[in-house]
Design an enzyme around this catalytic site. Structure first.
Site, mmCIF file in Angstrom:
data_model
loop_
_atom_site.group_PDB
_atom_site.id
_atom_site.type_symbol
_atom_site.label_atom_id
_atom_site.label_comp_id
_atom_site.label_asym_id
_atom_site.label_seq_id
_atom_site.Cartn_x
_atom_site.Cartn_y
_atom_site.Cartn_z
ATOM 1 N N HIS A 52 37.764 150.270 45.765
ATOM 2 C CA HIS A 52 36.407 150.776 46.011
ATOM 3 C C HIS A 52 35.396 149.934 45.242
ATOM 4 C CE1 HIS A 52 37.954 154.519 47.922
ATOM 5 N NE2 HIS A 52 39.020 154.128 47.246
ATOM 6 N N LYS A 62 34.511 129.071 18.007
ATOM 7 C CA LYS A 62 34.644 129.376 16.575
ATOM 8 C C LYS A 62 33.806 128.400 15.746
ATOM 9 C CE LYS A 62 39.386 131.070 16.806
ATOM 10 N NZ LYS A 62 40.771 130.793 16.435
ATOM 11 N N GLU A 71 45.633 131.464 28.691
ATOM 12 C CA GLU A 71 45.698 130.539 27.554
ATOM 13 C C GLU A 71 46.772 129.479 27.754
ATOM 14 O OE1 GLU A 71 43.906 132.531 23.491
ATOM 15 O OE2 GLU A 71 46.059 132.456 23.711
HETATM 16 O O1 PA5 Z 1 47.914 133.428 21.752
HETATM 17 C C1 PA5 Z 1 47.330 133.036 20.749
HETATM 18 O O2 PA5 Z 1 47.832 132.206 19.987
HETATM 19 C C2 PA5 Z 1 45.983 133.610 20.366
HETATM 20 O O3 PA5 Z 1 45.473 134.459 21.332
HETATM 21 C C3 PA5 Z 1 46.097 134.375 19.063
HETATM 22 O O4 PA5 Z 1 47.024 135.413 19.210
HETATM 23 C C4 PA5 Z 1 44.753 134.942 18.606
HETATM 24 O O5 PA5 Z 1 43.790 133.924 18.552
HETATM 25 C C5 PA5 Z 1 44.875 135.603 17.250
HETATM 26 O O6 PA5 Z 1 45.348 134.686 16.308
HETATM 27 P P1 PA5 Z 1 45.897 135.170 14.920
HETATM 28 O O7 PA5 Z 1 47.131 135.983 15.161
HETATM 29 O O8 PA5 Z 1 46.194 133.910 14.164
HETATM 30 O O9 PA5 Z 1 44.825 135.992 14.253
#
Ligand code: PA5
Length: 446
Positions: A306, A419, A285
């Site tokens: 393996h 989303k 990310e």
């Molecule tokens: O690193 C990030 O920001 C995302 O992976 C969030 O943790 C994830 O989308 C969950 O978001 P939230 O904590 O708002 O539900």
């Protein structure tokens, strides 16, 4: 030192002059991070957290964990992405893969809201039958669909089971002011913990997000924060020759610029498989954007030798490995067989870890011979402090590496695309145009 970083297996893959050439750039990237002058600099709350965290708040987290331990058999943790991976990684790192099956005086812990699988939800609901339950719903935004669905279901279960008492079994970790979860905290009075504005999900494991579930597993969260504080001190300087955080960031970027676009975090203990998942989210990310980035992948050895080991040895040469060598002697030895029917007596009396270490060395040699550069990180313990140290090492290296790559390591604009489509296809108000557009496109595919 909780970890030992070594470049000695990189051999001919990286020449000393290449490291010299990237030194200034790396130090500048580090300065951008620590000076808080780069893109996303309002999300750097994690950088000093191990030194500046609110001790009273951590004590409150520990107290809530004690209450949870006394009140329930099953602790349900609801969250996705950064709101779940760190806690689960820590629990497996410390307790192995069978925490729930172990004899212990702490509750079993299950993670839900990390997918949209009805069968997974059903499975966990059936595990809960006849058990006392507490739950921790974790969502910084308070609006993420996956955990919101799971929270509805488990909150209803608790209300049916405990009536008004359900309120005392629900713990919420969310933004201090915004979002649907905070509204529910204010209306109903759940005990709550705050995810600070300046800490993004994937950098949040050492905040309340990770600490409450980790503490419920019986772990010492103060020791974990101390481990992170040690890493913060160890990697604070700009001495490129001796700062492994900077060197890791530099090495990955040199390899990337030479066409190595896949990094495999390889571990040799299944207790760290979830640590790899946490690491993949952290780097994936943080760096995968603007058409750039090293694709983070993982492997657990020797299991995967393996399986994808074949590809790593002889497939397309696009990858490098960062090997996390867990070298913890536990004295578990291989028995002698007087008949030696399996021909294994050459191993009799040797510890299983000794065999694992030889497998590690044999694999590094084989993979480097096969054209895969190997960075190695030695880990001699699996304590809370080791986990905290490792987390901080990777978080800081990721920030520096992202700036070296030329991206904002602290946003994730790309996660919105699916989303929007999902909401449109589910008739969420406000998405009518998108729905029409998508349905027309889908119809054309038939
Ligand atoms: O690193 C990030 O920001 C995302 O992976 C969030 O943790 C994830 O989308 C969950 O978001 P939230 O904590 O708002 O539900």
């Amino acid at each position: 030192m909780a970890i030992k970083f070594t470049e000695k297996y990189l051999g001919s893959f990286i020449r000393p002059e290449e490291m010299s050439a990237i030194r200034e750039e790396t130090v500048a990237a580090s300065r951008t991070l620590t000076g808080r002058t780069g893109a996303g600099s309002d999300f750097l709350g994690w950088l000093d957290l191990p030194a500046t965290y609110d001790k009273k708040e951590v004590a409150r987290i520990a107290a809530a964990a004690e209450k949870i331990k006394k009140t329930c058999d099953v602790f349900i943790v609801i969250g996705i992405g950064g709101s779940y991976l760190g806690a689960r990684a820590a629990i497996e790192f410390l307790h192995g893969n069978y925490y729930n099956n172990k004899k212990k005086d702490t509750p079993d812990i299950y993670f839900v809201g990390k997918d949209i699988s009805s069968s997974h939800l059903q499975d966990i609901l059936s595990v809960c039958e006849g058990k006392d339950i507490c739950l921790n719903v974790i969502s910084k935004s308070g609006t993420t669909t996956e955990p919101a669905i799971a929270f509805r279901i488990f909150r209803d279960l608790l209300v049916k089971k405990y009536g008004d008492g359900a309120k005392d079994r629900i713990f919420v970790t969310t933004d201090k002011a915004r979002g649907a979860l905070r509204t529910q905290v204010n209306e109903i009075g759940y005990e709550s913990f705050v995810v600070d504005d300046d800490i993004g999900g994937r950098y949040s494991v050492l905040s309340a997000v990770g600490l409450l579930p980790i503490a419920v597993s019986g772990a010492d969260i103060n020791a974990m924060l101390e481990g992170a504080a040690k890493a913060r001190a160890d990697f604070a300087g700009e001495d490129f020759e001796h700062n492994d955080c900077l060197r890791y960031a530099a090495l990955r970027n040199i390899l990337y610029r030479k066409g190595k676009s896949v990094e495999i975090l390889a571990v040799n203990d299944p207790a760290l498989t979830l640590t790899c998942e946490w690491w993949k989210q952290l780097f994936g990310e943080s760096e995968g954007k603007d058409g750039k980035g090293i694709y983070p992948s993982s492997a657990t050895y020797s299991t995967d030798l393996h399986s994808i080991g074949q590809f790593i040895q002889q497939g397309e040469r696009v990858m490098f490995e960062t090997v996390l060598n867990v070298n913890c002697e536990d004295g578990f030895t291989i028995p002698t067989d007087p008949q030696n029917a399996d021909g294994l007596n050459f191993l009799a009396g040797k510890s299983v870890n000794t065999v694992n270490q030889k497998a590690f060395m044999g694999t590094v040699m084989a993979h480097t011979d096969g054209g895969v550069p190997n960075i190695v990180i030695e880990l001699n313990g699996r304590t809370e402090a080791d986990f905290g140290y490792l987390v901080y090492f990777f978080e800081k290296a990721c920030g520096v590496s992202g700036y070296l790559l030329g991206v904002n390591p602290f946003d994730q604009p790309g996660v919105e695309a699916y989303k929007k489509n999902m909401f449109a296809l589910l008739n969420k108000p406000g998405y009518e145009d998108k729905k029409a557009e998508l349905e027309a496109r889908i119809a054309k595919l038939d």
